[in-house]
Scaffold this motif. Sequence first.
Motif, PDB file in Angstrom:
ATOM      1  N   THR A   1       0.744  -1.268   0.025  1.00  0.00           N
ATOM      2  CA  THR A   1      -0.159  -0.013  -0.126  1.00  0.00           C
ATOM      3  C   THR A   1       0.801   1.089   0.087  1.00  0.00           C
ATOM      4  O   THR A   1       0.689   2.318  -0.582  1.00  0.00           O
ATOM      5  CB  THR A   1      -1.019   0.118   1.181  1.00  0.00           C
ATOM      6  OG1 THR A   1      -1.728  -1.113   1.206  1.00  0.00           O
ATOM      7  CG2 THR A   1      -1.751   1.176   1.298  1.00  0.00           C
ATOM      8  N   GLY A   2       1.903   1.316   0.863  1.00  0.00           N
ATOM      9  CA  GLY A   2       2.676   2.393   0.714  1.00  0.00           C
ATOM     10  C   GLY A   2       3.535   2.578  -0.453  1.00  0.00           C
ATOM     11  O   GLY A   2       3.824   3.584  -0.942  1.00  0.00           O
ATOM     12  N   ARG A   3       3.932   1.557  -1.063  1.00  0.00           N
ATOM     13  CA  ARG A   3       4.827   1.406  -2.100  1.00  0.00           C
ATOM     14  C   ARG A   3       3.887   2.036  -3.451  1.00  0.00           C
ATOM     15  O   ARG A   3       4.469   2.868  -4.161  1.00  0.00           O
ATOM     16  CB  ARG A   3       5.071   0.234  -2.561  1.00  0.00           C
ATOM     17  CG  ARG A   3       6.332   0.161  -3.720  1.00  0.00           C
ATOM     18  CD  ARG A   3       6.749  -1.394  -4.224  1.00  0.00           C
ATOM     19  NE  ARG A   3       5.726  -1.908  -4.964  1.00  0.00           N
ATOM     20  CZ  ARG A   3       5.624  -3.047  -5.393  1.00  0.00           C
ATOM     21  NH1 ARG A   3       6.661  -4.010  -4.834  1.00  0.00           N
ATOM     22  NH2 ARG A   3       4.788  -3.683  -6.069  1.00  0.00           N
ATOM     23  N   VAL A   4       2.387   1.735  -3.317  1.00  0.00           N
ATOM     24  CA  VAL A   4       1.467   2.248  -4.374  1.00  0.00           C
ATOM     25  C   VAL A   4       1.428   3.770  -4.072  1.00  0.00           C
ATOM     26  O   VAL A   4       1.319   4.657  -5.069  1.00  0.00           O
ATOM     27  CB  VAL A   4       0.225   1.574  -4.339  1.00  0.00           C
ATOM     28  CG1 VAL A   4      -0.746   2.436  -4.837  1.00  0.00           C
ATOM     29  CG2 VAL A   4       0.241   0.340  -4.793  1.00  0.00           C
ATOM     30  N   LEU A   5       1.415   4.357  -2.921  1.00  0.00           N
ATOM     31  CA  LEU A   5       1.127   5.828  -2.474  1.00  0.00           C
ATOM     32  C   LEU A   5       2.664   6.512  -2.789  1.00  0.00           C
ATOM     33  O   LEU A   5       2.297   7.741  -3.176  1.00  0.00           O
ATOM     34  CB  LEU A   5       0.784   5.801  -1.100  1.00  0.00           C
ATOM     35  CG  LEU A   5      -0.849   5.565  -1.120  1.00  0.00           C
ATOM     36  CD1 LEU A   5      -1.075   5.572   0.614  1.00  0.00           C
ATOM     37  CD2 LEU A   5      -1.640   6.239  -1.652  1.00  0.00           C
ATOM     38  N   TRP A   6       3.608   5.853  -2.472  1.00  0.00           N
ATOM     39  CA  TRP A   6       5.001   6.805  -2.253  1.00  0.00           C
ATOM     40  C   TRP A   6       6.147   6.082  -2.747  1.00  0.00           C
ATOM     41  O   TRP A   6       7.243   6.831  -2.722  1.00  0.00           O
ATOM     42  CB  TRP A   6       4.829   7.414  -0.947  1.00  0.00           C
ATOM     43  CG  TRP A   6       5.147   6.473   0.134  1.00  0.00           C
ATOM     44  CD1 TRP A   6       5.824   5.291   0.330  1.00  0.00           C
ATOM     45  CD2 TRP A   6       4.648   6.895   1.467  1.00  0.00           C
ATOM     46  NE1 TRP A   6       5.679   4.834   1.471  1.00  0.00           N
ATOM     47  CE2 TRP A   6       4.792   5.701   2.381  1.00  0.00           C
ATOM     48  CE3 TRP A   6       3.708   7.658   1.956  1.00  0.00           C
ATOM     49  CZ2 TRP A   6       4.421   5.434   3.355  1.00  0.00           C
ATOM     50  CZ3 TRP A   6       3.248   7.313   3.260  1.00  0.00           C
ATOM     51  CH2 TRP A   6       3.548   6.469   4.150  1.00  0.00           C
TER      52      TRP A   6
END
Length: 469
Positions: free
Chosen positions: A82-87
């Motif tokens: 999820t974090g990789r998708v966002l930032w």
Amino acid sequence: MTRAAIAIATGAAMLVWPAFLNGYPLLFSDTGGFLAQTLVPLMIWDKPWIYGPLLHLFHWRISLWLPLAAQALLVSHLLWLTGRVLWGARPWWHLAVCAAASALTTAPFTVALLMPDVFAPLVLLCLFLLGFATERLSRAETLWVGLVATLGIAAHLSHLPLALALVVLGALMARRIAPVARMAAPLASAVLLLLATNWVGHGRLSLSPHGATFLLARLQDDGPAARTIQAECPARGWYLCAFAGRLPMDSDDFLWPPDSPVNRDAEGHARFLGGALLSPEAREIVAETLRREPGAVAAAMVRNAVQQLFMAEAGDTLVPDHLEAAVGNRIRDYFPAAERARFDAALQTRGALPAAIVPFLLPHLPVLLLGLPLCLFGFWRAARAGDLRAFALLLLVLAGVSANALATGALSKPHHRYEARILWLLPLAGAMVVAASRGGLRPPRTPPARSMDAPGPASLGAMLGKEGL
């Protein structure tokens, strides 16, 4: 890759710190039932045959620390994606997310608990990734997320309406077949899995062969079903006619104690698998109750859902209630002596865990209260940047915590652990989206044809009105 793996493993360790403090994974009385599914083996009448086999996949009658490690790594990995998708792939930011979730929210009390509750937030994250972020996942990651979503939805019956609500909302936002199909596929697969396992184990092609007993327990507690029984008895000849004078009663008291109407008849004889025996009659009473008082049933469901929405403390996952009888015996009979010694020495088993945890619970309420303003600010930042992906995450989280409250509080009974298992995503998702909207924390842009990050209008209607997702 090595830095990412280290960050995921370190984040996993952070997310189960209550187990380290306890000296053992956190347990609930129902954990014993899930262990029994493969150890006895026994097809428990009130539980899907999903989480028990998953536990066995890792413990192999050696130690419950092994499935706990798998559970923690799974949560950490989904947060990483999820974090990789966002930032983008930023290990230090992943560690910050896990540290914040561990120190400030109820997340670790769900992740460190060996119960299917852990899948509620994972179902939400998986469906978000499948619906709105697959172009930033590899094919293997997409298949993995779909598998986790399928098992997570099937692991607890309350996850079915949760997933359905998220799929419907995803369809309204995406308005394209491909992302909706990706979100719906795990739900359909989970339905098939439940139908198959219940056919094999119970001889019935049903999502929940004896689910009517739970709904009856809820409806008599609220009053409508108790009034139906009192009005229709003794003419209908129901088993529960003998208990009409004792109803309504607390739904847990109705279902579980040895002397409850479900488990002991009016003559005092014990009823083995009483909940299963009662289910045909329960279906009749529920149907009659819905016919007689649909408005009262709907009003009670709304009240319970609202109550559940505001019950999200970690305390009911810390107590030793029924652990010795429900879980201790399973560990003694099927695990090495060293594992039994670890269970006996745990703070939770000795009733000392609640007092030890008290100082760590203080940030939870303020952070939860901060969650809604954070999400609203995140909505504003995402809309201003035209970032539909971040907007979708926040909208799914808001819908997910509401659907979870309805599925658990309205259909079962409000319990703190039911909402605590997912409400921690509210402040966390808000903080992640706000952080992602800052300069330098945006992932590389995808090709123009597939990009969802191009600047756009500030309103959701305008954003969705352009092309959909």
